[in-house]
Design a protein around this motif. Structure first.
Motif, PDB file in Angstrom:
ATOM      1  N   ASP A   4      -4.915  -0.572   2.101  1.00  0.00           N
ATOM      2  CA  ASP A   4      -4.763  -1.264   0.828  1.00  0.00           C
ATOM      3  C   ASP A   4      -4.449  -2.746   1.017  1.00  0.00           C
ATOM      4  OD1 ASP A   4      -5.213   1.092  -0.481  1.00  0.00           O
ATOM      5  OD2 ASP A   4      -3.120   1.437  -1.047  1.00  0.00           O
ATOM      6  N   VAL A  35      -3.269  -3.868  -6.583  1.00  0.00           N
ATOM      7  CA  VAL A  35      -3.409  -3.152  -5.322  1.00  0.00           C
ATOM      8  C   VAL A  35      -4.850  -2.655  -5.247  1.00  0.00           C
ATOM      9  CG1 VAL A  35      -2.648  -1.192  -3.941  1.00  0.00           C
ATOM     10  CG2 VAL A  35      -0.986  -2.461  -5.329  1.00  0.00           C
ATOM     11  N   LEU A  48       1.448   2.128  -0.960  1.00  0.00           N
ATOM     12  CA  LEU A  48       0.264   1.621  -0.278  1.00  0.00           C
ATOM     13  C   LEU A  48      -0.208   2.580   0.801  1.00  0.00           C
ATOM     14  CD1 LEU A  48       1.440  -2.081   0.314  1.00  0.00           C
ATOM     15  CD2 LEU A  48      -0.007  -1.233  -1.546  1.00  0.00           C
ATOM     16  N   VAL A 104      -2.889  -6.196  -1.261  1.00  0.00           N
ATOM     17  CA  VAL A 104      -2.049  -6.500  -2.414  1.00  0.00           C
ATOM     18  C   VAL A 104      -2.215  -7.972  -2.763  1.00  0.00           C
ATOM     19  CG1 VAL A 104       0.259  -6.385  -3.406  1.00  0.00           C
ATOM     20  CG2 VAL A 104      -0.388  -4.805  -1.580  1.00  0.00           C
TER      21      VAL A 104
END
Length: 974
Positions: A851, A926, A847, A853
């Motif tokens: 980012d 992601v 990541l 998730v």
């Protein structure tokens, strides 16, 4: 020998060959009386044919060329390819694509990728290809409602172009594979549809392999259509309109391929209605009754005369439309429109090219199909913008290098009066290559802009061999049978032998005069027309006048790129202009393009051959061509006049002009008047001092043109200028905006490199940006990026009570639990349990700070409870999936996902059978957010392209740069 275009006899006319095997029937009939009355407008008549653009609302995600775990488990289901309807992964009708990115076509995912030194320089150094498998496969899916009333019709999906190696699935059924990234193709999907319900088209595109040696993009980069017809209908690209002109009238010949996809014999007639550009009927012809067996095709020919015709020409590109109606018992069951122009073509071996009997020197450019910011996914209006930029420098001809263009480009050429060499991608006569060639000719042969077919380019392995001669002649024969009205060429990089592609060509095409003895070839083949299909190959960076290899910049003074086997643009044109037998010259290239970064490799990412940069700003060599290709008085000076620190040094100053003389002034002092050599340029060595450099052009002693280049101050404001500020609210129309930086007096600063940020309001969006810098690695198209990770190692444990199963949430090792997708003989299957705990694992993704998730979880049963790392979570419903946003700080190296579910109807085994190895149960996404829209101006200029989003109303673009006044541009979207 003079070679004429057009049909010379009935024998030639009946030699027409269509791409499909058909039976042939000539129609008898006559013009219908009373339908040439001037002023009678023709209204659209109701017919069974419907054609819809289906570009909007697709879903997209990256797959993988060989790792099924990164390709949504595609190709892993038992019988997935062996049985009809067994498509798996995204090809499965029931696959849920909610987590995928939503977008509209055309789409080029390559232009959204970053640049990389490990990528192919020929393809613009985009992170694509075998080195980047994670970026080289893309999936597209679209839901498609089909009415129950459509049952009994023929329904086809049409793709104008997909790069590359596309596989199409409909409702889980494999439909077909198209390898070429440039051919238009279509599939009849009638038998696979769910009438009265939803249908799903899935397309897997693999752009791993390169087809050319330039930037080619990736994805469904041209339009997609859905066509519905009666079983009795005009076949795809099934009309061919030819014209013979004499004494102000024209004989019109129309061949129509009719398909009867029904089971029984059909009787029908065909009516052709010709309307002019105003929609007024000018001619009508009806055939005698015809019959056609079921599951067969037939060619029906018609011929009639039109009086007082208006010819299609460069100055007046006038277009007619043929409305072909298929009638069964008097009822129109199909209506097919064909736009065409009436004109004559002739390539003469001694006198060059003639259009409508008028000698015309072809002022051509070669072009690939990409544009700054949007890659190869060009909105339709951008083709017209690019043509208009080329026309500004006197271009009247365009070679589609080295592949068939999109049909919207040809339509723009038809409207604007541009002549086109339509080029096939690959030489050969195998069934696949032949089929691609036939599709190109069938699709494009009604365009009046197309004057010449090209069946090959620089085929080094066969260029001077017997095989080269044979393939050239065989491909020409294929084209000739399908279109006897145009000639064919092959662009050769070397010629002179008695065998090879040049020796076999109807029109000999030379790539670069310095690589051939053209005069000797003219003597050897005195009956062959000839033209220079490529010339120049010079390097120049827009606005740069001192070589700077570290920045991959080359001074923009027109000069040879190499030794004696190359030529400057000026040398190439003067050679061509002096030889009437040469039909013209096609410069390499019109626009700069991504890839083929000669003479540099990395960090260069685009070519520098163009007469215009990648955005369409004219370079100095383009102004040279304008001086020899246009008559309106003009003078152009180079370089700019911002040379602080070089006071007193000699600066190479040049002028391009179409005047008799040019006089140069520096700060009002004359530096001399010089006579212009025809086809040449003028040059002065000027000691630099800041101020104003002025060139004045004279014809017959009279001042007719002036250009001023002056020293500017520093940039203080951003400026925006649009090619138009009114655009259509159709979700596809565009405006091209020039961005510049100006000083206090409003003069563009030619050395500015300010970083400009952009924002929009209202129903528009930015779809791409560029600045023409061949070494810029700034993003063309900042885009949100989704990366999907596999949730794997699925296990299941049954139990009598929820509480007992929940105690196993904390188990570190579930390897002893049952594998839910492993086949077990019926006599060894465990008994059903009231409850099940289903577990899977996912690893910590890589990541960046921005980012996000998310877990996308299937609603396996109505009362399931979801746990992540042993903690109950509350998912959010989204289009049939449950979404769980994860805190990156709480993600472990190995993480568990658990469902506690009640035993479903039919038992757990039935549930597991439909899970496709867990692919339907969960996936991890992601998301990397898109960067802001920002671009540096390069030598004073940049470009953004805005597109309507579908709504109407006022809109604005705001551009800001640090320390400079912002600019606002207002639009009307209507």
């Amino acid at each position: 020998m003079k070679i004429l275009s057009g049909i010379k006899s009935r024998a030639v006319m009946t030699a027409l060959s269509l791409a499909l095997a058909v039976t042939s029937g000539a129609a008898q009939g006559a013009p219908v009386d009373g339908d040439r009355t001037p002023g009678v407008r023709v209204k659209a008549q109701s017919a069974a044919r419907e054609r819809f653009n289906i570009d909007r609302d697709w879903r997209f995600a990256f797959g993988h060329p060989y790792d099924a775990s990164q390709d949504f488990s595609h190709g892993t289901r038992g019988f997935f390819f062996a049985k009809a309807g067994y498509g798996d992964g995204p090809a499965d009708l029931k696959f849920n694509d909610t987590a995928w990115r939503r977008l509209n076509l055309p789409h080029d995912w390559a232009v959204e990728l970053p640049f990389s030194s490990r990528a192919s320089a020929n393809h613009g150094s985009k992170a694509l290809g075998a080195t980047f498998p994670e970026n080289s496969v893309g999936w597209y899916r679209r839901a498609l409602p089909i009415s129950a009333q459509d049952k009994g019709r023929r329904i086809a999906v049409e793709f104008d172009g997909v790069f590359r190696d596309s596989v199409v699935w409909v409702n889980g059924h494999y439909i077909g594979n198209e390898r070429s990234g440039y051919s238009s193709f279509q599939y009849d999907i009638t038998d696979y549809l769910n009438y009265g319900g939803e249908n799903v088209i899935a397309v897997r595109v693999d752009a791993t392999m390169e087809e050319g040696w330039w930037y080619e993009g990736a994805g469904i980069y041209r339009h997609v259509w859905l066509t519905k017809t009666d079983p009795l209908h005009v076949a795809p690209w099934g009309t061919f309109v030819r014209t013979e002109v004499a004494d102000g009238s024209a004989e019109i010949s129309i061949d129509v391929e009719i398909s009867n996809d029904g089971k029984g014999v059909e009787g029908f007639t065909i009516e052709h209605l010709i309307v002019d550009a105003d929609g007024t009927s000018v001619a009508r012809f009806e055939t005698s009754p015809q019959t056609l067996n079921g599951a067969s095709s037939s060619r029906v020919a018609a011929q009639f005369k039109m009086d007082r015709v208006r010819l299609w020409s460069l100055e007046d590109p006038y277009l007619y439309k043929a409305i072909t109606q298929v009638k069964r018992k008097g009822e129109v069951v199909d209506s097919y429109d064909t736009v065409f122009g009436i004109r004559t073509l002739r390539f003469d071996a001694n006198d060059g090219f003639f259009l409508n009997g008028k000698s015309i020197k072809l002022h051509g450019t070669n072009n690939h199909q990409d544009h700054a910011g949007v890659g190869v996914a060009l909105p339709d209006a951008l083709h017209e913008y690019r043509f208009k930029r080329l026309k500004e420098i006197g271009v009247n001809a365009y070679r589609a290098s080295h592949h068939p263009p999109t049909k919207e480009l040809l339509e723009a050429a038809d409207r604007l009066g541009i002549l086109v060499i339509d080029e096939h991608r690959m030489m050969g006569t195998t069934p696949q290559i032949r089929n691609e060639l036939e599709r190109m000719v069938r699709r494009d042969r009604n365009h009046p802009s197309v004057i010449l077919w090209s069946v090959g380019n620089e085929e080094w392995a066969i260029e001077n061999t017997e095989v080269g001669t044979r393939l050239t002649q065989e491909m020409q024969a294929i084209v000739r049978r399908m279109d006897p009205t145009r000639l064919t060429t092959v662009a050769a990089s070397g010629s002179g032998g008695t065998q090879g592609t040049a020796a076999g060509s109807e029109v000999i095409g030379f790539n670069y005069k310095a690589q051939h003895d053209i005069d000797a070839m003219h003597k050897r083949y005195p009956d062959r027309p000839m033209l220079v299909t490529e010339e120049g190959l010079t390097f120049a960076t827009r606005g740069v006048y001192v070589d700077d290899p570290e920045r991959v910049h080359i001074a923009a003074y027109d000069k040879r790129s190499g030794g004696a086997r190359t030529a400057s643009i000026e040398e190439g044109w003067r050679f061509n202009a002096a030889r009437p037998f040469l039909s013209g010259m096609f410069v390499w290239t019109g626009f700069d393009y991504r890839g083929e970064t000669t003479p540099f490799g990395w960090p260069a990412v685009s070519s520098q051959f163009g007469m215009l940069d990648t955005t369409g700003v004219i370079k100095d060599s383009g102004y040279y061509l304008k001086s020899v290709w246009t008559h309106e008085p003009m003078v152009h000076l180079l370089p700019h006049w911002n040379w602080s620190g070089r006071e007193g040094e000699d600066i190479d100053v040049r002028a391009y002009a179409n005047t008799d003389e040019v006089e140069l002034f520096l700060n009002k002092k004359s530096l001399g008047r010089k006579a212009m050599t025809v086809g040449g340029h003028l040059q002065w060595s000027v000691p630099y001092q800041s101020g104003k450099l002025v060139a004045k052009g004279f014809r017959n002693g009279k001042l007719v043109a002036t250009q001023t280049v002056e020293t500017t101050g520093p940039g203080v404001s951003v400026q925006l200028a649009a090619d138009r500020t009114r655009i259509k609210a159709d979700g596809s129309d565009i405006s091209v905006i020039t961005v510049s930086v100006a000083d206090k007096q409003g003069r563009v600063v030619p050395t500015s490199d300010s970083l400009v940020q952009f924002e929009t309001t209202g129903p528009i969006q930015i779809i791409g940006m560029g600045n023409g810098d061949p070494g810029s690695h700034e993003p063309d198209k900042p885009t949100e990026r989704h990366h999907f990770l596999t949730v794997k190692n699925w296990r299941v444990k049954g139990g009598e009570a929820k509480e007992a199963l929940l105690a196993h949430l904390a188990d570190d090792d579930a390897s002893t639990w049952r594998r839910p997708f492993q086949w077990v003989p019926e006599d060894q299957r465990p008994p059903e349990s009231p409850y099940y705990l289903v577990r899977a694992e996912f690893a910590r993704p890589k990541l960046t700070d921005d980012d996000t998730v998310e877990l996308f979880v299937a609603d396996v049963t109505r009362d399931q409870v979801v746990y992540v790392n042993g903690e109950a979570v509350a998912p959010v419903q989204l289009d049939g999936l449950l979404v769980i946003k994860l805190d990156p700080a709480k993600i472990k190296d190995t993480n568990s996902l658990n469902y506690l579910i009640r035993s479903p109807a039919g038992g757990f085994g039935l549930l597991a059978q439909s899970a496709q190895e867990g692919g339907r149960w969960a996936s991890l996404r992601v998301t990397t957010p898109a960067p802001i829209w920002a671009r540096r101006v390069f030598n004073g200029y940049a470009q953004i392209i805005v597109q309507s989003t579908g709504g109407a109303g006022p809109a604005t673009v705001v551009a800001k740069a640090q320390g400079q006044a912002a600019a606002t541009l207002k639009f009307t979207v209507q």
